[in-house]
Design an enzyme around this catalytic site. Sequence first.
Site, PDB file in Angstrom:
ATOM      1  N   ASP A  11       0.831  -1.201   0.000  1.00  0.00           N
ATOM      2  CA  ASP A  11       0.000   0.000   0.000  1.00  0.00           C
ATOM      3  C   ASP A  11       0.869   1.256   0.000  1.00  0.00           C
ATOM      4  O   ASP A  11       2.031   1.226   0.397  1.00  0.00           O
ATOM      5  CB  ASP A  11      -0.945   0.012   1.210  1.00  0.00           C
ATOM      6  CG  ASP A  11      -0.218  -0.134   2.543  1.00  0.00           C
ATOM      7  OD1 ASP A  11       0.745  -0.923   2.621  1.00  0.00           O
ATOM      8  OD2 ASP A  11      -0.601   0.555   3.510  1.00  0.00           O
ATOM      9  N   GLU A  50       0.038  -1.513   5.623  1.00  0.00           N
ATOM     10  CA  GLU A  50       1.065  -1.095   6.585  1.00  0.00           C
ATOM     11  C   GLU A  50       0.839   0.346   7.005  1.00  0.00           C
ATOM     12  O   GLU A  50       1.009   0.708   8.166  1.00  0.00           O
ATOM     13  CB  GLU A  50       2.460  -1.261   5.974  1.00  0.00           C
ATOM     14  CG  GLU A  50       3.605  -1.071   6.974  1.00  0.00           C
ATOM     15  CD  GLU A  50       4.068   0.372   7.116  1.00  0.00           C
ATOM     16  OE1 GLU A  50       4.796   0.652   8.077  1.00  0.00           O
ATOM     17  OE2 GLU A  50       3.702   1.234   6.295  1.00  0.00           O
TER      18      GLU A  50
HETATM   19 ZN   LIG Z   1       6.509   2.243   4.197  1.00  0.00          ZN
END
Ligand SMILES: [Zn+2]
Length: 378
Positions: free
Chosen positions: A82, A144
């Site tokens: 992401d 994340e």
């Molecule tokens: Zn990162």
Amino acid sequence: MTSDPLVRLLADLVAIPSVNPMGRGKTGPGYSEHEVAAYVDAYLRRHGVGTRVNDVLPGRPNVTGFIDSGAEKTLLLEAHCDTVQAESMTIPPFSPELRDGRLYGRGSCDTKGSLAAFLYGVCSHLDAGGRLRCNVIVIAAADEEYQFTGARHAVAHGLKADFGIVGEPTRLRIVRAHKGVTRWRIATRGVAAHSAYPERGVNAIYAMGHVLDRLERYGNALRGSAIHPLLGPASLSTGVIEGGEAVNIVPDRCTVEVDRRTLPGETTEEVLGAVRSALEGVSGWEFDPPHLAVAGMEVPEESPVVRLLSGAIAGVCGEASVEAAQYATDAGIYNGAGIPSVVFGPGDIAQAHTAEEWIDLEDLHAAAAVVRSLISQQ
Ligand SMILES: [Zn+2]
């Protein structure tokens, strides 16, 4: 655009938007990791690596590749898929551009550069028929940037490895310690009344004033306590306040959002307990459960992962350096699950999340060479 297979791979990854919706409910093309995950899955399979694709959130998968070389030890290579939003970028975010030895685009640095270097480092070695000194697990992880869900999912589903490397832009340095973070809201409740008769109500904003005074003092006190040799002290910051409906109503509710940066070893319970103690004697407040809690981490300097990775970096770059970072990463989750994991990758955190994000292509190639050297049976 280029015949270099590693640069091509990174350009492909950047050209597939995978913006983290950050809990704002955004869906549709451009958001979420599924398209980039499908690309990574196909890439690994094309190079003979068996994979699994598991949704960790609806439509948001982790891709896990596993290479069993029959070795005793298993290395985890993980990088997240992401990226942060691209709305404020001043360059085309998803049309990767090569200029001055750099590749520009959202995610080029954080952290598709690491993902490309890991994938290419492993797959080019396999293509060349090279032998492996360890089994290798490659994870392209979801979410994340917001809640570390991909890494949490992996450890919750039995991930086992002897050591790990989490890809983030560290300028090819080894980050063996970083802080964690716990975030939560504190609310005060009052009783609403007409502002012409404030004595008929209880003002939640005034109550929060007392809470804030204590939080500020507690944050200042943290600066002088428990200094970690690499990371310095823990910290606390109050970043958001909300309360009150209108100026002619005594407010019945006020909330603040607190960000507490933790040192390795501090637990969420300890953190919340200490802040509760700091608020003792102030009435009318309550805590919401933390909406983010990721632990800090510290891997000993003499640990095998630091030693092996240092050797590989020195072989490629001439020297290796080991340091600490203030930001939190998926490595906090893996260390918490007993997999000693450091952070390493191409690019500089100074370019992460910026309006014209880029990565240095020399760094990118060096990172892939380090990974290849690390996994090679000499
Ligand atoms: Zn990162």
